[in-house]
Scaffold this active site. Structure first.
Site, PDB file in Angstrom:
ATOM      1  N   HIS A   1       0.861  -1.193   0.000  1.00  0.00           N
ATOM      2  CA  HIS A   1       0.000   0.000   0.000  1.00  0.00           C
ATOM      3  C   HIS A   1       0.892   1.235   0.000  1.00  0.00           C
ATOM      4  O   HIS A   1       1.948   1.251   0.628  1.00  0.00           O
ATOM      5  CB  HIS A   1      -0.898   0.022   1.250  1.00  0.00           C
ATOM      6  CG  HIS A   1      -2.066   0.934   1.107  1.00  0.00           C
ATOM      7  ND1 HIS A   1      -1.993   2.280   1.352  1.00  0.00           N
ATOM      8  CD2 HIS A   1      -3.336   0.685   0.721  1.00  0.00           C
ATOM      9  CE1 HIS A   1      -3.177   2.832   1.134  1.00  0.00           C
ATOM     10  NE2 HIS A   1      -4.008   1.888   0.736  1.00  0.00           N
TER      11      HIS A   1
ATOM     12  N   ASP B   1      -7.917  -5.353   0.031  1.00  0.00           N
ATOM     13  CA  ASP B   1      -8.368  -6.213  -1.074  1.00  0.00           C
ATOM     14  C   ASP B   1      -7.971  -7.671  -0.916  1.00  0.00           C
ATOM     15  O   ASP B   1      -8.408  -8.508  -1.718  1.00  0.00           O
ATOM     16  CB  ASP B   1      -7.786  -5.680  -2.385  1.00  0.00           C
ATOM     17  CG  ASP B   1      -8.347  -4.310  -2.701  1.00  0.00           C
ATOM     18  OD1 ASP B   1      -7.562  -3.364  -2.875  1.00  0.00           O
ATOM     19  OD2 ASP B   1      -9.592  -4.189  -2.722  1.00  0.00           O
TER      20      ASP B   1
HETATM   21  C1  SDX Z   1      -6.278   0.023  -2.844  1.00  0.00           C
HETATM   22  O1  SDX Z   1      -4.545   4.585  -2.081  1.00  0.00           O
HETATM   23  C2  SDX Z   1      -5.444   3.918  -1.423  1.00  0.00           C
HETATM   24  O2  SDX Z   1      -5.785   4.255  -0.312  1.00  0.00           O
HETATM   25  C3  SDX Z   1      -6.028   2.725  -2.154  1.00  0.00           C
HETATM   26  C4  SDX Z   1      -7.005   1.884  -1.345  1.00  0.00           C
HETATM   27  C5  SDX Z   1      -8.285   2.646  -1.043  1.00  0.00           C
HETATM   28  O3  SDX Z   1      -8.987   2.272  -0.093  1.00  0.00           O
HETATM   29  O4  SDX Z   1      -8.619   3.551  -1.875  1.00  0.00           O
HETATM   30  O5  SDX Z   1      -6.402   1.475  -0.111  1.00  0.00           O
HETATM   31  C6  SDX Z   1      -7.421   0.643  -2.141  1.00  0.00           C
HETATM   32  O6  SDX Z   1      -6.047   0.350  -3.989  1.00  0.00           O
HETATM   33  C7  SDX Z   1      -5.383  -0.923  -2.108  1.00  0.00           C
HETATM   34  C8  SDX Z   1      -4.163  -1.391  -2.969  1.00  0.00           C
HETATM   35  C9  SDX Z   1      -4.649  -2.514  -3.898  1.00  0.00           C
HETATM   36  N1  SDX Z   1      -3.603  -2.853  -4.881  1.00  0.00           N
HETATM   37  C10 SDX Z   1      -2.942  -4.051  -4.804  1.00  0.00           C
HETATM   38  O7  SDX Z   1      -3.087  -4.862  -3.892  1.00  0.00           O
HETATM   39  C11 SDX Z   1      -2.023  -4.313  -5.987  1.00  0.00           C
HETATM   40  C12 SDX Z   1      -0.679  -4.879  -5.481  1.00  0.00           C
HETATM   41  N2  SDX Z   1      -0.007  -3.792  -4.753  1.00  0.00           N
HETATM   42  C13 SDX Z   1       0.826  -2.898  -5.462  1.00  0.00           C
HETATM   43  O8  SDX Z   1       0.890  -2.882  -6.813  1.00  0.00           O
HETATM   44  C14 SDX Z   1       1.405  -1.749  -4.681  1.00  0.00           C
HETATM   45  O9  SDX Z   1       1.726  -2.200  -3.428  1.00  0.00           O
HETATM   46  C15 SDX Z   1       0.526  -0.510  -4.584  1.00  0.00           C
HETATM   47  C16 SDX Z   1       0.107  -0.030  -5.933  1.00  0.00           C
HETATM   48  C17 SDX Z   1      -0.669  -0.792  -3.755  1.00  0.00           C
HETATM   49  C18 SDX Z   1       1.361   0.588  -3.907  1.00  0.00           C
HETATM   50  O10 SDX Z   1       2.390   0.893  -4.770  1.00  0.00           O
HETATM   51  P1  SDX Z   1       3.487   2.028  -4.398  1.00  0.00           P
HETATM   52  O11 SDX Z   1       3.175   2.690  -3.122  1.00  0.00           O
HETATM   53  O12 SDX Z   1       3.664   2.892  -5.593  1.00  0.00           O
HETATM   54  O13 SDX Z   1       4.737   1.188  -4.119  1.00  0.00           O
HETATM   55  P2  SDX Z   1       5.738   0.698  -5.222  1.00  0.00           P
HETATM   56  O14 SDX Z   1       4.982   0.156  -6.407  1.00  0.00           O
HETATM   57  O15 SDX Z   1       6.752   1.770  -5.451  1.00  0.00           O
HETATM   58  O16 SDX Z   1       6.415  -0.561  -4.483  1.00  0.00           O
HETATM   59  C19 SDX Z   1       7.459  -0.333  -3.524  1.00  0.00           C
HETATM   60  C20 SDX Z   1       8.309  -1.589  -3.645  1.00  0.00           C
HETATM   61  C21 SDX Z   1       8.666  -1.923  -5.092  1.00  0.00           C
HETATM   62  O17 SDX Z   1       9.912  -2.634  -5.047  1.00  0.00           O
HETATM   63  P3  SDX Z   1      11.260  -1.733  -5.448  1.00  0.00           P
HETATM   64  O18 SDX Z   1      11.022  -1.189  -6.850  1.00  0.00           O
HETATM   65  O19 SDX Z   1      11.367  -0.650  -4.398  1.00  0.00           O
HETATM   66  O20 SDX Z   1      12.374  -2.763  -5.383  1.00  0.00           O
HETATM   67  O21 SDX Z   1       7.555  -2.720  -3.173  1.00  0.00           O
HETATM   68  C22 SDX Z   1       7.345  -3.655  -4.236  1.00  0.00           C
HETATM   69  C23 SDX Z   1       7.601  -2.912  -5.532  1.00  0.00           C
HETATM   70  O22 SDX Z   1       8.083  -3.814  -6.526  1.00  0.00           O
HETATM   71  N3  SDX Z   1       5.944  -4.063  -4.143  1.00  0.00           N
HETATM   72  C24 SDX Z   1       5.515  -5.318  -4.286  1.00  0.00           C
HETATM   73  C25 SDX Z   1       4.128  -5.260  -4.080  1.00  0.00           C
HETATM   74  N4  SDX Z   1       3.751  -3.996  -3.838  1.00  0.00           N
HETATM   75  C26 SDX Z   1       4.878  -3.249  -3.883  1.00  0.00           C
HETATM   76  N5  SDX Z   1       6.179  -6.470  -4.573  1.00  0.00           N
HETATM   77  C27 SDX Z   1       5.422  -7.598  -4.645  1.00  0.00           C
HETATM   78  N6  SDX Z   1       4.063  -7.626  -4.443  1.00  0.00           N
HETATM   79  C28 SDX Z   1       3.395  -6.484  -4.171  1.00  0.00           C
HETATM   80  N7  SDX Z   1       2.083  -6.501  -3.999  1.00  0.00           N
END
Ligand code: SDX
Length: 427
Positions: free
Chosen positions: A305, A362
């Protein structure tokens, strides 16, 4: 005395005021920064940017805290109802008994759709994704309620807000009915908001439908958990659309479109599909390895998140609700066990611990919605149904701010500088 932040750029040093909220990080007010320095700040993805001032919802991502108008999400999920939470978000205070009854009656009497809107559904293929239908039908509502375009009239804004909260369950239920070729079921004003939605979705004209009180309570709680969440992507979309003066139905349709993405509201559908694909606990290590592999675009859906760097408090309530629904419905689906073991293995893996990746709202929601009988394609439509109150509350807060301006970000331009046009026969 307001603190200031000194920023030096070349031979210029500017003092930008530092503003403090009631709780949470301070903000550096850079509204005059470009005029003072000729430079823009740069923050794609808004990781360090506050887009507005708000009094609706506060998240402490490090502590796993979520408050709606100061009330903790755990308290609201356990002790409140979705209708009461809607009233709280819209009006700022919990209602007394009479206020709640009046609000529920108002919402109940707006649940019907204009009969002509039913024909909009026939324009879609039966296998259209419900979110495509929701985008289309909600946007079309603006053609049926011209009075709601009076966005600077607080009374008209509140009527539009009530209409949207009330009609989303009807629109979502009709999208489901259309997809399975069953007749639409009209709202029943004798039922609760959530009971009415269950009946419109799973009831059929040929026989009475009995609302299961455990399912009704579980789904009502899920709606509470999804009601609002600060300036997430879809809420920011609604605010940006609203800043141009667009009518509320168009703004909410824009929010629905943004929520659809798998990185946002579409994650509940993607998370259950992922759990089903894993299928059994022995395959979990393979998927955890893929999620850690930089060369593999796969991510654990329902994990991570932007704000929560601790357990999402909504996921805690969600996991508890899975147990209640599974017990009540005597569900024996291995997908819950896969989810529990996946969470346990991920949270003991250094990759997820170091990146502070926890289950989010989720991760478990799809397990419950599937147990209740919703197809995965309906999961994000239910998220949109519940988030509508947050979207309209945020929209109202923005529109009622006299200082509100149209949202218009700038950019860092790295394209070609001016060059003369060359006629096609000279190229
Ligand atoms: C919702 O914003 C909100 O409040 C949203 C929400 C709401 O109520 O409105 O809470 C609802 O959208 C919840 C999130 C649902 N999405 C997912 O579950 C999809 C999987 N999660 C991600 O894609 C990710 O964690 C996000 C999009 C939720 C957050 O992304 P960020 O904050 O931009 O973080 P990032 O993509 O920069 O990741 C940071 C690091 C990265 O590694 P590095 O590049 O630093 O090496 O963490 C890794 C990412 O690769 N990472 C994951 C991961 N999520 C982040 N690695 C594996 N699995 C994951 N799920």
């Amino acid at each position: 005395m307001t603190d200031t932040a000194k920023i030096t750029l070349g031979d210029k040093t500017v003092d930008s005021p530092v503003l403090s909220g009631t709780v949470g990080p301070d903000v550096v007010d850079i509204r005059k920064f470009y005029a003072q320095t000729g430079a823009f700040t740069y923050d794609p993805g808004f990781t360090s940017t506050a887009s507005c001032e708000s009094q609706l919802t506060y998240i402490d991502g490090d502590e796993g805290v979520l408050l709606h108008r100061g009330y903790a999400i755990g308290d609201l999920a356990e002790q409140s109802s979705f209708m009461e939470t809607c009233y709280l978000l819209l009006n700022g205070e919990l209602p007394n008994g009479e206020e709640l009854q009046t609000f529920e009656n108002t919402i109940t009497r707006h649940t019907m759709l204009h009969e002509q809107l039913a024909t909009f559904y026939r324009g879609f293929r039966r296998d259209a994704h419900p979110m495509a239908v929701m985008c289309g039908v909600v946007g079309a509502l603006s053609a049926f309620y011209p009075d709601s375009t009076e966005i600077h009239d607080p009374h008209q804004r509140m009527i539009a807000s009530h209409r949207l909260i009330a009609k989303m369950p009807t629109i979502a239920a009709m999208a489901y009915k259309y997809s399975v070729g069953q007749p639409f079921v009209y709202p029943d004003n004798s039922l609760s908001y959530t009971g009415n939605f269950l009946r419109m979705t799973f009831g059929v004209p040929a026989e009475p439908y009995e609302v299961n009180p455990v399912v009704e309570r579980a789904l009502d709680r899920i709606f509470i958990l999804h009601a609002d969440h600060e300036q997430n992507a879809s809420t920011s979309t609604v605010r940006l659309a609203g800043s141009s003066g667009a009518n509320p139905f168009a703004c909410i349709a824009a929010g629905i479109a943004c929520l659809w993405g798998p990185a946002h509201g579409g994650a509940n559908e993607a998370a259950l599909n992922m759990l089903r694909e894993i299928g059994r606990p022995e395959r979990i290590p393979e998927y955890i390895a893929r999620a850690k592999d930089k060369d593999d675009p796969f991510r654990l859906m329902g994990f991570g998140h932007r704000v929560y760097k601790n357990y999402d408090p909504r996921a805690t309530v969600m996991q508890k609700t899975v147990r209640e629904v599974f017990e009540a419905l005597k569900v024996n689906d291995p997908v819950f066990e896969v989810a529990l073991q996946l969470e346990e293995m991920a949270l003991s893996d250094p990759y997820f611990v170091e990146k502070k990746l926890f289950p989010n709202v989720d991760f478990y929601s799809g397990v419950i919605l599937s147990a209740i009988g919703f197809p995965t394609t309906m999961f994000t439509a239910l998220f949109a149904l519940a988030r509508t109150v947050g979207w309209v509350a945020q929209w109202n807060e923005m529109i009622s701010d006299p200082a509100q301006k149209i949202g218009r970000p700038r950019q860092l331009y790295t394209g070609p500088t001016h060059r003369p046009y060359v006629a096609v026969d000279k190229r």
